[in-house]
Design a protein around this motif. Structure first.
Motif, PDB file in Angstrom:
ATOM      1  N   GLY A 220       0.811  -1.226   0.000  1.00  0.00           N
ATOM      2  CA  GLY A 220       0.000   0.000   0.000  1.00  0.00           C
ATOM      3  C   GLY A 220       0.841   1.271   0.000  1.00  0.00           C
ATOM      4  N   THR A 221       1.764   1.361  -0.946  1.00  0.00           N
ATOM      5  CA  THR A 221       2.751   2.450  -0.917  1.00  0.00           C
ATOM      6  C   THR A 221       2.174   3.838  -1.168  1.00  0.00           C
ATOM      7  OG1 THR A 221       3.365   2.138  -3.239  1.00  0.00           O
ATOM      8  CG2 THR A 221       4.612   0.891  -1.586  1.00  0.00           C
ATOM      9  N   GLU A 222       0.998   3.927  -1.769  1.00  0.00           N
ATOM     10  CA  GLU A 222       0.390   5.250  -1.954  1.00  0.00           C
ATOM     11  C   GLU A 222       0.004   5.844  -0.598  1.00  0.00           C
ATOM     12  OE1 GLU A 222      -3.478   7.172  -4.104  1.00  0.00           O
ATOM     13  OE2 GLU A 222      -2.296   5.739  -5.283  1.00  0.00           O
ATOM     14  N   LYS A 223      -0.574   5.017   0.253  1.00  0.00           N
ATOM     15  CA  LYS A 223      -0.986   5.471   1.586  1.00  0.00           C
ATOM     16  C   LYS A 223       0.176   5.404   2.591  1.00  0.00           C
ATOM     17  CE  LYS A 223      -4.515   4.770   5.117  1.00  0.00           C
ATOM     18  NZ  LYS A 223      -5.643   3.948   5.554  1.00  0.00           N
ATOM     19  N   PHE A 224       1.085   4.452   2.389  1.00  0.00           N
ATOM     20  CA  PHE A 224       2.212   4.241   3.310  1.00  0.00           C
ATOM     21  C   PHE A 224       3.524   4.270   2.522  1.00  0.00           C
ATOM     22  CE2 PHE A 224      -1.477   1.908   4.960  1.00  0.00           C
ATOM     23  CZ  PHE A 224      -1.627   2.536   6.199  1.00  0.00           C
ATOM     24  N   PRO A 225       3.988   5.457   2.137  1.00  0.00           N
ATOM     25  CA  PRO A 225       5.176   5.552   1.275  1.00  0.00           C
ATOM     26  C   PRO A 225       6.497   5.221   1.958  1.00  0.00           C
ATOM     27  CG  PRO A 225       4.420   7.737   1.887  1.00  0.00           C
ATOM     28  CD  PRO A 225       3.398   6.765   2.405  1.00  0.00           C
TER      29      PRO A 225
END
Length: 188
Positions: free
Chosen positions: A99-104
């Motif tokens: 979930g890199t958009e929310k958790f970069p």
């Protein structure tokens, strides 16, 4: 009163000595590397993720702390090319994995460091992935300008359950191992 001044002076000298011997070494993110390896029933994938920033704290010549931030948006498979690499990278960055958009970013903060042998330490730290913090323990080996470690992370502790045989018993040979390996080299 004289004894109180002597005690106060001793405390100031002791504190100054401790402060002088503690040294923070900034990690060179561009020269450091984090390699990952994930396995599944029918094979494996490997790749890299970039360190954004970090430091190791030394008390004298011994590691006493550390703090690191990883750029999860840099997560890349290196065993594939072209379309298949793009598909895997996209899936790993999606919400059912990291979930890199929310958790970069992911973070690691050393909480306890124990000397195991000369230049080898057993570290217990708080690893945060997807906003979830769990303890991890690993050995860290240092030289004058580097530190290395290799350890396993159980992805299911960070709510990454996609393809886990532990949670989905009917997926058979499509199962993905719950643990992935990190092989880290830090340069400073």
């Amino acid at each position: 009163m004289k004894n109180l001044k002597s005690i106060a002076l001793a405390l100031v000298v002791a504190f100054a000595t401790v402060s002088v011997t503690a040294q923070t070494k900034k990690v060179d993110a561009a020269k450091s590397s984090i390699n990952w390896l994930g396995k599944k029933v029918t094979g494996q994938h490997n790749g890299v993720v970039s360190l954004k920033e970090g430091n190791l704290v030394f008390s004298g010549q011994k590691v006493s702390g550390g703090n690191f931030v990883v750029d999860m948006t840099s997560l890349t498979a290196t065993d594939l090319k072209g379309e298949y690499q793009g598909k895997l990278n996209g899936h790993l960055k999606a919400d059912d994995f990291f979930g890199t958009e929310k958790f970069p970013t992911a973070k690691l903060v050393f909480k306890k460091v124990a000397t195991k042998s000369a230049n080898v330490y057993t570290v217990t730290g708080d690893l945060t992935i997807k906003g979830i913090t769990k303890p991890v323990t690993f050995d860290l080996t240092t030289t004058a300008n580097s530190a290395t470690t290799k350890f396993m992370v159980d992805r299911t502790k960070y709510d990454i359950k996609y393809g886990s045989g532990t949670f989905f018993s009917t997926i058979g040979d499509k199962a993905i191992a719950d643990e992935f390996e990190l092989d880290v080299t830090l340069k400073f």
